[in-house]
Design a protein around this motif. Structure first.
Motif, mmCIF file in Angstrom:
data_model
loop_
_atom_site.group_PDB
_atom_site.id
_atom_site.type_symbol
_atom_site.label_atom_id
_atom_site.label_comp_id
_atom_site.label_asym_id
_atom_site.label_seq_id
_atom_site.Cartn_x
_atom_site.Cartn_y
_atom_site.Cartn_z
ATOM 1 N N LYS A 32 0.799 -1.163 0.031
ATOM 2 C CA LYS A 32 -0.132 0.038 -0.044
ATOM 3 C C LYS A 32 0.773 1.383 0.089
ATOM 4 O O LYS A 32 0.596 2.161 -0.674
ATOM 5 C CB LYS A 32 -0.916 0.262 1.408
ATOM 6 C CG LYS A 32 -1.933 1.112 1.182
ATOM 7 C CD LYS A 32 -2.968 1.107 2.310
ATOM 8 C CE LYS A 32 -3.982 1.938 2.129
ATOM 9 N NZ LYS A 32 -5.064 1.892 3.105
ATOM 10 N N ALA A 33 1.799 1.263 0.683
ATOM 11 C CA ALA A 33 2.877 2.289 0.894
ATOM 12 C C ALA A 33 3.733 2.549 -0.408
ATOM 13 O O ALA A 33 3.743 3.928 -0.942
ATOM 14 C CB ALA A 33 3.972 2.136 1.970
ATOM 15 N N VAL A 34 3.834 1.492 -0.977
ATOM 16 C CA VAL A 34 4.506 1.584 -2.346
ATOM 17 C C VAL A 34 3.515 2.237 -3.384
ATOM 18 O O VAL A 34 3.925 3.086 -4.212
ATOM 19 C CB VAL A 34 5.011 0.010 -2.929
ATOM 20 C CG1 VAL A 34 5.717 0.307 -4.317
ATOM 21 C CG2 VAL A 34 6.168 -0.283 -2.098
ATOM 22 N N ALA A 35 2.378 1.612 -3.415
ATOM 23 C CA ALA A 35 1.497 2.154 -4.462
ATOM 24 C C ALA A 35 1.113 3.629 -4.210
ATOM 25 O O ALA A 35 0.835 4.621 -5.115
ATOM 26 C CB ALA A 35 -0.104 1.395 -4.098
ATOM 27 N N ILE A 36 0.884 4.150 -2.916
ATOM 28 C CA ILE A 36 0.708 5.454 -2.505
ATOM 29 C C ILE A 36 2.015 6.646 -3.069
ATOM 30 O O ILE A 36 1.656 7.328 -3.909
ATOM 31 C CB ILE A 36 0.599 5.905 -1.010
ATOM 32 C CG1 ILE A 36 -0.850 5.065 -0.619
ATOM 33 C CG2 ILE A 36 0.572 7.375 -0.848
ATOM 34 C CD1 ILE A 36 -0.798 5.294 0.874
ATOM 35 N N ALA A 37 3.196 6.043 -2.880
ATOM 36 C CA ALA A 37 4.489 6.618 -3.495
ATOM 37 C C ALA A 37 4.362 6.704 -4.937
ATOM 38 O O ALA A 37 4.686 7.742 -5.520
ATOM 39 C CB ALA A 37 5.786 6.122 -2.710
ATOM 40 N N LYS A 38 4.061 5.813 -5.549
ATOM 41 C CA LYS A 38 4.109 5.771 -7.015
ATOM 42 C C LYS A 38 2.869 6.650 -7.557
ATOM 43 O O LYS A 38 2.885 7.319 -8.374
ATOM 44 C CB LYS A 38 3.774 4.314 -7.557
ATOM 45 C CG LYS A 38 5.051 3.314 -7.414
ATOM 46 C CD LYS A 38 4.833 2.107 -8.048
ATOM 47 C CE LYS A 38 6.071 1.261 -8.055
ATOM 48 N NZ LYS A 38 5.782 -0.180 -8.631
#
Length: 122
Positions: A4-10
């Motif tokens: 989820k954190a990776v998706a938000i950053a992207k």
């Protein structure tokens, strides 16, 4: 959670880098020993601050030498980070250079105090 954190950053057009949790963060574990060793070079008379910084800028293509960077970060901050690394990881490997400790004790903190490895004016 990580996904989820990776998706938000992207979604924010950022480049996420996933690393494991460890004392000192990856950036500090790599950068601070280099800065500390540069300080040892000055302390031991291997080169002047200017010489160390020029070698790293010209020879390693760093945009800023490690001692000028230390002055920018703040020598007190560098010392505090080295102590966190020393306490959390390895007593000897992350031992702060005595010159760093002496400069901080004298209030020579870099740019914010006007004096570090270089002198700064307002």
């Amino acid at each position: 959670m990580v996904e989820k954190a990776v998706a938000i950053a992207k979604a924010l057009d950022k480049t996420p880098v996933v690393v494991n949790d460890a004392p000192g963060f990856v950036s500090n574990r790599v950068l601070m020993p280099m800065i500390n060793e540069a300080i040892f070079c000055v302390q031991d008379g291997v080169a002047t601050a200017e010489g160390v910084d020029q070698v790293m800028k010209l020879g390693m293509n760093h945009p800023l030498g490690p001692l000028a960077l230390a002055d920018l970060i703040g020598l007190d901050v560098c010392l505090a980070i080295m102590k966190v690394l020393q306490d959390g990881l390895d007593v000897h490997k992350y031992r702060p250079a005595p010159l760093l400790e002496q400069m901080v004790a004298k209030g020579q903190l870099g740019r914010k105090s006007g004096q570090g490895f270089y002198a700064y004016r307002d």
